[in-house]
Design a protein around this motif. Structure first.
Motif, PDB file in Angstrom:
ATOM      1  N   LEU A  98       0.819  -1.214   0.000  1.00 54.83           N
ATOM      2  CA  LEU A  98       0.000   0.000   0.000  1.00 54.83           C
ATOM      3  C   LEU A  98       0.858   1.271   0.000  1.00 54.83           C
ATOM      4  O   LEU A  98       0.401   2.326  -0.446  1.00 54.83           O
ATOM      5  CB  LEU A  98      -0.930   0.014   1.213  1.00 54.83           C
ATOM      6  CG  LEU A  98      -2.103  -0.974   1.191  1.00 54.83           C
ATOM      7  CD1 LEU A  98      -2.815  -0.980   2.531  1.00 54.83           C
ATOM      8  CD2 LEU A  98      -3.076  -0.630   0.077  1.00 54.83           C
ATOM      9  N   LEU A  99       2.089   1.186   0.494  1.00 55.64           N
ATOM     10  CA  LEU A  99       2.949   2.369   0.532  1.00 55.64           C
ATOM     11  C   LEU A  99       3.245   2.876  -0.877  1.00 55.64           C
ATOM     12  O   LEU A  99       3.309   4.087  -1.102  1.00 55.64           O
ATOM     13  CB  LEU A  99       4.258   2.060   1.263  1.00 55.64           C
ATOM     14  CG  LEU A  99       4.156   1.557   2.709  1.00 55.64           C
ATOM     15  CD1 LEU A  99       5.554   1.409   3.300  1.00 55.64           C
ATOM     16  CD2 LEU A  99       3.310   2.475   3.564  1.00 55.64           C
ATOM     17  N   PHE A 100       3.454   1.965  -1.813  1.00 55.78           N
ATOM     18  CA  PHE A 100       3.703   2.374  -3.193  1.00 55.78           C
ATOM     19  C   PHE A 100       2.493   3.115  -3.773  1.00 55.78           C
ATOM     20  O   PHE A 100       2.640   4.121  -4.466  1.00 55.78           O
ATOM     21  CB  PHE A 100       3.997   1.154  -4.072  1.00 55.78           C
ATOM     22  CG  PHE A 100       5.275   0.446  -3.742  1.00 55.78           C
ATOM     23  CD1 PHE A 100       6.506   0.984  -4.100  1.00 55.78           C
ATOM     24  CD2 PHE A 100       5.259  -0.767  -3.070  1.00 55.78           C
ATOM     25  CE1 PHE A 100       7.689   0.327  -3.807  1.00 55.78           C
ATOM     26  CE2 PHE A 100       6.438  -1.431  -2.777  1.00 55.78           C
ATOM     27  CZ  PHE A 100       7.660  -0.881  -3.138  1.00 55.78           C
ATOM     28  N   ILE A 101       1.316   2.588  -3.466  1.00 56.22           N
ATOM     29  CA  ILE A 101       0.090   3.179  -4.014  1.00 56.22           C
ATOM     30  C   ILE A 101      -0.145   4.555  -3.412  1.00 56.22           C
ATOM     31  O   ILE A 101      -0.541   5.495  -4.109  1.00 56.22           O
ATOM     32  CB  ILE A 101      -1.094   2.245  -3.752  1.00 56.22           C
ATOM     33  CG1 ILE A 101      -0.846   0.886  -4.412  1.00 56.22           C
ATOM     34  CG2 ILE A 101      -2.395   2.852  -4.264  1.00 56.22           C
ATOM     35  CD1 ILE A 101      -1.879  -0.163  -4.080  1.00 56.22           C
ATOM     36  N   ALA A 102       0.126   4.688  -2.108  1.00 53.34           N
ATOM     37  CA  ALA A 102      -0.126   5.963  -1.442  1.00 53.34           C
ATOM     38  C   ALA A 102       0.747   7.079  -1.987  1.00 53.34           C
ATOM     39  O   ALA A 102       0.360   8.252  -1.934  1.00 53.34           O
ATOM     40  CB  ALA A 102       0.098   5.812   0.066  1.00 53.34           C
ATOM     41  N   LEU A 191      -5.615  10.363  -2.995  1.00 52.31           N
ATOM     42  CA  LEU A 191      -5.196  11.374  -2.023  1.00 52.31           C
ATOM     43  C   LEU A 191      -3.704  11.706  -2.137  1.00 52.31           C
ATOM     44  O   LEU A 191      -3.283  12.809  -1.789  1.00 52.31           O
ATOM     45  CB  LEU A 191      -5.510  10.891  -0.605  1.00 52.31           C
ATOM     46  CG  LEU A 191      -6.999  10.810  -0.268  1.00 52.31           C
ATOM     47  CD1 LEU A 191      -7.208  10.024   1.015  1.00 52.31           C
ATOM     48  CD2 LEU A 191      -7.604  12.202  -0.153  1.00 52.31           C
ATOM     49  N   GLY A 192      -2.900  10.745  -2.578  1.00 53.44           N
ATOM     50  CA  GLY A 192      -1.489  10.997  -2.841  1.00 53.44           C
ATOM     51  C   GLY A 192      -0.726  11.506  -1.635  1.00 53.44           C
ATOM     52  O   GLY A 192      -0.688  10.878  -0.576  1.00 53.44           O
ATOM     53  N   SER A 283      -5.848   4.797  11.369  1.00 57.06           N
ATOM     54  CA  SER A 283      -6.684   5.049  10.190  1.00 57.06           C
ATOM     55  C   SER A 283      -7.328   6.427  10.256  1.00 57.06           C
ATOM     56  O   SER A 283      -7.456   7.113   9.236  1.00 57.06           O
ATOM     57  CB  SER A 283      -7.779   3.981  10.077  1.00 57.06           C
ATOM     58  OG  SER A 283      -7.234   2.694   9.929  1.00 57.06           O
ATOM     59  N   MET A 284      -7.728   6.841  11.455  1.00 58.42           N
ATOM     60  CA  MET A 284      -8.367   8.147  11.619  1.00 58.42           C
ATOM     61  C   MET A 284      -7.390   9.304  11.419  1.00 58.42           C
ATOM     62  O   MET A 284      -7.813  10.444  11.240  1.00 58.42           O
ATOM     63  CB  MET A 284      -9.001   8.232  13.010  1.00 58.42           C
ATOM     64  CG  MET A 284     -10.161   7.267  13.220  1.00 58.42           C
ATOM     65  SD  MET A 284     -10.709   7.213  14.954  1.00 58.42           S
ATOM     66  CE  MET A 284     -11.217   8.910  15.211  1.00 58.42           C
ATOM     67  N   ASN A 285      -6.099   8.994  11.447  1.00 56.01           N
ATOM     68  CA  ASN A 285      -5.089  10.052  11.300  1.00 56.01           C
ATOM     69  C   ASN A 285      -4.237   9.856  10.044  1.00 56.01           C
ATOM     70  O   ASN A 285      -3.124  10.370   9.958  1.00 56.01           O
ATOM     71  CB  ASN A 285      -4.190  10.070  12.534  1.00 56.01           C
ATOM     72  CG  ASN A 285      -4.908  10.552  13.770  1.00 56.01           C
ATOM     73  OD1 ASN A 285      -4.965  11.739  14.044  1.00 56.01           O
ATOM     74  ND2 ASN A 285      -5.477   9.623  14.523  1.00 56.01           N
ATOM     75  N   LEU A 286      -4.766   9.121   9.080  1.00 52.83           N
ATOM     76  CA  LEU A 286      -4.024   8.859   7.855  1.00 52.83           C
ATOM     77  C   LEU A 286      -3.940  10.070   6.935  1.00 52.83           C
ATOM     78  O   LEU A 286      -2.925  10.290   6.278  1.00 52.83           O
ATOM     79  CB  LEU A 286      -4.679   7.708   7.084  1.00 52.83           C
ATOM     80  CG  LEU A 286      -4.266   6.281   7.438  1.00 52.83           C
ATOM     81  CD1 LEU A 286      -5.056   5.294   6.587  1.00 52.83           C
ATOM     82  CD2 LEU A 286      -2.782   6.076   7.234  1.00 52.83           C
ATOM     83  N   VAL A 287      -5.020  10.838   6.871  1.00 55.56           N
ATOM     84  CA  VAL A 287      -5.137  11.877   5.853  1.00 55.56           C
ATOM     85  C   VAL A 287      -4.926  13.245   6.481  1.00 55.56           C
ATOM     86  O   VAL A 287      -5.617  13.611   7.443  1.00 55.56           O
ATOM     87  CB  VAL A 287      -6.515  11.822   5.158  1.00 55.56           C
ATOM     88  CG1 VAL A 287      -6.592  12.863   4.044  1.00 55.56           C
ATOM     89  CG2 VAL A 287      -6.764  10.424   4.606  1.00 55.56           C
ATOM     90  N   ALA A 288      -3.983  13.987   5.951  1.00 54.61           N
ATOM     91  CA  ALA A 288      -3.753  15.355   6.405  1.00 54.61           C
ATOM     92  C   ALA A 288      -4.876  16.254   5.874  1.00 54.61           C
ATOM     93  O   ALA A 288      -5.397  16.015   4.781  1.00 54.61           O
ATOM     94  CB  ALA A 288      -2.412  15.856   5.905  1.00 54.61           C
TER      95      ALA A 288
END
Length: 297
Positions: A98-102, A191-192, A283-288
């Motif tokens: 998943l790190l590559f995709i993110a 989201l990148g 998970s709740m803190n994944l997205v800035a």
């Protein structure tokens, strides 16, 4: 003898990689926390057993941490090499795809898969084992029925789990996880750079611990989750900070617990609860948050 020393030396190098990772992620909070992050991997209760049994768990964790750093440096193919080598234990390394995709570095993932397939083909050719025989061995292995050992623990005396088929339950769990990872991958790709890679690295380790078969010494795989929780507890605002700090301390106590403490206690449900809670928090803190647009002048 040479092989044994090679595993020990590589495991020691992996511990240094883990120590550097912990130090680097917590140094923003000052020297005491930075050094806490540095010594944290040495206290993991899976380390002595991993070294004694010459397991590759520490090596795999060191490789996926290098993978994460190389992805941040935008060196996807080198990261793909690290990930492919870490797939020596797929129950640890697989979720870290998943790190590559993110970071939208699919070339690194593809090069890692190509290398993995090439190494697998060479191993089969060298050993003379057929692909069919290997697949039959894997599909009948413990990684596809390890829930059988957990069902009596989770039953709690009600007799509910006795009616469940462990293999079917495990296949269902893996299938649901695969669908969730595909959905997450699509969202992460969209989201990148807004995805926090440290939290995602911790989440990947939780996924591996909860979904795939592993032995107690493999719990070293949760080191990224522990560091992510520590950093989050230092950054969060009250009142969330206290709860995250409590969760980080609880997970630390489990992972740092001496192996002869509470050895006869049924800790599996508590472990699963704390790891799942850590996964939810990360998970709740994944997205800035999306940056505010600059005010018009």
């Amino acid at each position: 003898v040479v092989g044994k020393w090679a595993v020990v030396v590589l495991s020691g190098a992996a511990l240094l990689v883990m120590a550097r990772y912990g130090h680097r992620q917590l140094r923003f909070a000052g020297a005491p926390f930075a050094w806490l992050g540095a010594v944290a991997p040495l206290a993991l209760n899976g380390v002595p057993k991993t070294l004694a049994d010459l397991q590759f768990s520490l090596i795999c964790i060191g490789l996926v941490l290098l993978q994460a750093e190389l992805i941040e440096r935008r060196r996807p193919h080198a990261a793909g090499l690290c990930w492919a080598l870490a797939m020596l234990k797929p129950q640890i390394a697989a979720p870290f795809a998943l790190l590559f995709i993110a970071r939208r570095q699919l070339g690194g993932l593809l090069s890692g898969i190509a290398l993995l397939l090439g190494l697998s083909w060479f191993s089969l050719y060298w050993t003379g084992i057929s692909l069919e025989r290997l697949l039959l061995f894997l599909l009948n292995g413990k990684q596809f029925n390890f829930t059988q050992g957990l069902l009596p623990v989770l039953d709690l005396g009600f007799g509910v789990t006795s009616r469940l088929d462990p293999s079917s339950l495990q296949w269902g769990l893996i299938g649901v996880t695969a669908l969730v990872m595909v959905a997450l991958g699509r969202g992460f790709y969209r989201l990148g750079s807004r995805i926090d890679l440290l939290s995602l690295t911790g989440l990947c380790s939780v996924i591996g611990a909860l979904v795939f078969y592993h032995r107690p010494y493999d719990h070293v795989m949760l080191f990224p989750a522990l560091i992510a929780l520590m950093r989050l507890s230092l950054q969060a605002l009250q009142p969330a900070r206290s709860w995250v700090a409590l969760l980080a301390v609880a997970n630390a106590l489990l992972l740092w617990r001496p192996n002869n403490f509470f050895g006869d206690w049924p800790l599996a449900p508590l472990q699963a609860f704390l790891w799942a809670s850590a996964g939810v928090v990360l998970s709740m803190n994944l997205v800035a948050p999306k940056p505010e647009p600059a005010p018009a002048t």
